[in-house]
Design a protein around this motif. Structure first.
Motif, PDB file in Angstrom:
ATOM      1  N   PRO A  12      18.891  10.874 -38.788  1.00  0.00           N
ATOM      2  CA  PRO A  12      17.894   9.812 -39.012  1.00  0.00           C
ATOM      3  C   PRO A  12      17.652   9.602 -40.502  1.00  0.00           C
ATOM      4  CG  PRO A  12      17.039  11.526 -37.545  1.00  0.00           C
ATOM      5  CD  PRO A  12      18.383  11.982 -38.016  1.00  0.00           C
ATOM      6  N   PRO A  13      17.172   8.420 -40.874  1.00  0.00           N
ATOM      7  CA  PRO A  13      16.937   8.143 -42.297  1.00  0.00           C
ATOM      8  C   PRO A  13      15.818   9.014 -42.861  1.00  0.00           C
ATOM      9  CG  PRO A  13      16.118   6.360 -40.948  1.00  0.00           C
ATOM     10  CD  PRO A  13      16.842   7.285 -40.032  1.00  0.00           C
ATOM     11  N   ALA A  14      15.914   9.305 -44.145  1.00  0.00           N
ATOM     12  CA  ALA A  14      14.878  10.060 -44.851  1.00  0.00           C
ATOM     13  C   ALA A  14      13.812   9.074 -45.319  1.00  0.00           C
ATOM     14  CB  ALA A  14      15.468  10.814 -46.028  1.00  0.00           C
ATOM     15  N   ILE A  15      12.571   9.378 -45.023  1.00  0.00           N
ATOM     16  CA  ILE A  15      11.441   8.539 -45.435  1.00  0.00           C
ATOM     17  C   ILE A  15      10.788   9.238 -46.629  1.00  0.00           C
ATOM     18  CG2 ILE A  15       9.334   7.389 -44.705  1.00  0.00           C
ATOM     19  CD1 ILE A  15      11.729   6.607 -43.013  1.00  0.00           C
ATOM     20  N   LEU A  16      10.803   8.586 -47.791  1.00  0.00           N
ATOM     21  CA  LEU A  16      10.321   9.203 -49.022  1.00  0.00           C
ATOM     22  C   LEU A  16       9.188   8.392 -49.641  1.00  0.00           C
ATOM     23  CD1 LEU A  16      13.798   9.946 -50.645  1.00  0.00           C
ATOM     24  CD2 LEU A  16      12.403  11.502 -49.281  1.00  0.00           C
ATOM     25  N   LEU A  17       8.208   9.109 -50.154  1.00  0.00           N
ATOM     26  CA  LEU A  17       7.149   8.494 -50.944  1.00  0.00           C
ATOM     27  C   LEU A  17       7.622   8.546 -52.387  1.00  0.00           C
ATOM     28  CD1 LEU A  17       4.271   7.357 -51.219  1.00  0.00           C
ATOM     29  CD2 LEU A  17       3.484   9.701 -51.477  1.00  0.00           C
ATOM     30  N   ARG A  18       7.769   7.372 -53.009  1.00  0.00           N
ATOM     31  CA  ARG A  18       8.344   7.313 -54.338  1.00  0.00           C
ATOM     32  C   ARG A  18       7.441   6.588 -55.318  1.00  0.00           C
ATOM     33  NH1 ARG A  18      14.820   6.711 -54.212  1.00  0.00           N
ATOM     34  NH2 ARG A  18      15.164   8.887 -53.679  1.00  0.00           N
ATOM     35  N   GLU A  19       7.733   6.842 -56.582  1.00  0.00           N
ATOM     36  CA  GLU A  19       7.013   6.211 -57.686  1.00  0.00           C
ATOM     37  C   GLU A  19       8.065   5.669 -58.648  1.00  0.00           C
ATOM     38  OE1 GLU A  19       3.561   7.781 -60.600  1.00  0.00           O
ATOM     39  OE2 GLU A  19       5.312   9.065 -60.426  1.00  0.00           O
ATOM     40  N   SER A  20       7.870   4.470 -59.139  1.00  0.00           N
ATOM     41  CA  SER A  20       8.799   3.919 -60.121  1.00  0.00           C
ATOM     42  C   SER A  20       8.106   3.867 -61.480  1.00  0.00           C
ATOM     43  CB  SER A  20       9.286   2.539 -59.695  1.00  0.00           C
ATOM     44  OG  SER A  20       8.207   1.652 -59.619  1.00  0.00           O
ATOM     45  N   PHE A  21       8.917   4.072 -62.521  1.00  0.00           N
ATOM     46  CA  PHE A  21       8.387   4.055 -63.877  1.00  0.00           C
ATOM     47  C   PHE A  21       9.503   3.640 -64.820  1.00  0.00           C
ATOM     48  CE2 PHE A  21       9.969   8.230 -62.945  1.00  0.00           C
ATOM     49  CZ  PHE A  21      10.639   8.645 -64.090  1.00  0.00           C
ATOM     50  N   ARG A  22       9.144   3.298 -66.039  1.00  0.00           N
ATOM     51  CA  ARG A  22      10.139   2.919 -67.048  1.00  0.00           C
ATOM     52  C   ARG A  22      10.265   4.029 -68.076  1.00  0.00           C
ATOM     53  NH1 ARG A  22      11.958  -2.247 -67.277  1.00  0.00           N
ATOM     54  NH2 ARG A  22      10.915  -3.695 -65.883  1.00  0.00           N
ATOM     55  N   GLU A  23      11.515   4.284 -68.417  1.00  0.00           N
ATOM     56  CA  GLU A  23      11.793   5.278 -69.453  1.00  0.00           C
ATOM     57  C   GLU A  23      12.914   4.722 -70.326  1.00  0.00           C
ATOM     58  OE1 GLU A  23      13.785   9.443 -69.054  1.00  0.00           O
ATOM     59  OE2 GLU A  23      11.680   9.605 -68.485  1.00  0.00           O
ATOM     60  N   SER A  36       9.498  12.385 -43.814  1.00  0.00           N
ATOM     61  CA  SER A  36      10.339  12.275 -42.626  1.00  0.00           C
ATOM     62  C   SER A  36       9.749  12.957 -41.401  1.00  0.00           C
ATOM     63  CB  SER A  36      11.720  12.867 -42.898  1.00  0.00           C
ATOM     64  OG  SER A  36      12.330  12.173 -43.956  1.00  0.00           O
ATOM     65  N   CYS A  37       8.939  13.968 -41.598  1.00  0.00           N
ATOM     66  CA  CYS A  37       8.383  14.720 -40.470  1.00  0.00           C
ATOM     67  C   CYS A  37       7.168  14.027 -39.843  1.00  0.00           C
ATOM     68  CB  CYS A  37       8.018  16.132 -40.897  1.00  0.00           C
ATOM     69  SG  CYS A  37       6.764  16.175 -42.173  1.00  0.00           S
ATOM     70  N   LEU A  38       6.640  12.988 -40.485  1.00  0.00           N
ATOM     71  CA  LEU A  38       5.457  12.300 -39.968  1.00  0.00           C
ATOM     72  C   LEU A  38       5.833  11.298 -38.883  1.00  0.00           C
ATOM     73  CD1 LEU A  38       3.512  11.584 -43.262  1.00  0.00           C
ATOM     74  CD2 LEU A  38       3.052  13.356 -41.590  1.00  0.00           C
ATOM     75  N   PRO A  39       4.910  11.033 -37.940  1.00  0.00           N
ATOM     76  CA  PRO A  39       5.174  10.011 -36.915  1.00  0.00           C
ATOM     77  C   PRO A  39       5.279   8.613 -37.538  1.00  0.00           C
ATOM     78  CG  PRO A  39       3.200  11.278 -36.373  1.00  0.00           C
ATOM     79  CD  PRO A  39       3.660  11.732 -37.715  1.00  0.00           C
ATOM     80  N   ALA A  40       5.938   7.714 -36.832  1.00  0.00           N
ATOM     81  CA  ALA A  40       6.186   6.365 -37.342  1.00  0.00           C
ATOM     82  C   ALA A  40       4.890   5.594 -37.585  1.00  0.00           C
ATOM     83  CB  ALA A  40       7.075   5.600 -36.373  1.00  0.00           C
ATOM     84  N   ASN A  41       3.866   5.778 -36.720  1.00  0.00           N
ATOM     85  CA  ASN A  41       2.617   5.030 -36.909  1.00  0.00           C
ATOM     86  C   ASN A  41       1.868   5.485 -38.161  1.00  0.00           C
ATOM     87  OD1 ASN A  41       1.901   7.496 -35.863  1.00  0.00           O
ATOM     88  ND2 ASN A  41       0.402   6.683 -34.440  1.00  0.00           N
ATOM     89  N   VAL A  42       1.990   6.756 -38.513  1.00  0.00           N
ATOM     90  CA  VAL A  42       1.342   7.254 -39.736  1.00  0.00           C
ATOM     91  C   VAL A  42       2.048   6.699 -40.964  1.00  0.00           C
ATOM     92  CG1 VAL A  42       0.813   9.333 -41.066  1.00  0.00           C
ATOM     93  CG2 VAL A  42       0.517   9.338 -38.589  1.00  0.00           C
TER      94      VAL A  42
END
Length: 119
Positions: A12-23, A36-42
């Motif tokens: 299954p796809p990996a669901i990641l919480l990400r942050e973007s920034f400039r460098e 990825s371990c959280l339910p889809a509704n959450v």
């Protein structure tokens, strides 16, 4: 911050919480958490929150009102008692005792019952 879904070949796809920034003028990404371990509704709720939405849809009621305590009539009776000077008559009784006596009188005026029922 945003939530990104990274496809995997055989899992299954990996669901990641990400942050973007400039460098140095380049846009970079940093992974903050693996969701990825959280339910889809959450995960969908987090997406809504991160996009600036509300946590609960407007049509969903999480709370139900069991009973309400009206207080306008109590304020009216207390106002009349104070304007008549009833609280100044009881001033010698002490502040706490005066407040208790006022509360008992208001209670008996609004809902006449025995002293035991009032208590």
């Amino acid at each position: 911050m945003y939530i990104e879904s990274i496809p995997n070949r055989n899992s299954p796809p990996a669901i990641l919480l990400r942050e973007s920034f400039r460098e140095n003028g380049k846009v970079k990404k940093r992974t903050l958490a693996n969701l990825s371990c959280l339910p889809a509704n959450v995960i969908e709720g987090l997406r809504i929150l991160l996009a600036g939405g509300k946590a609960l849809p407007a049509d969903q009621n999480m709370f139900s009102i069991l009973r309400t305590w009206p207080h306008g009539h109590v304020a009216a009776v207390l106002g009349v008692m104070r304007s008549l000077g009833f609280d100044r008559l009881l001033d010698k009784a002490g502040e706490r005792m005066r407040d208790l006596i006022m509360a008992l009188v208001v209670c008996r005026l609004l809902d006449p019952a025995s002293k035991m029922a009032t208590a």
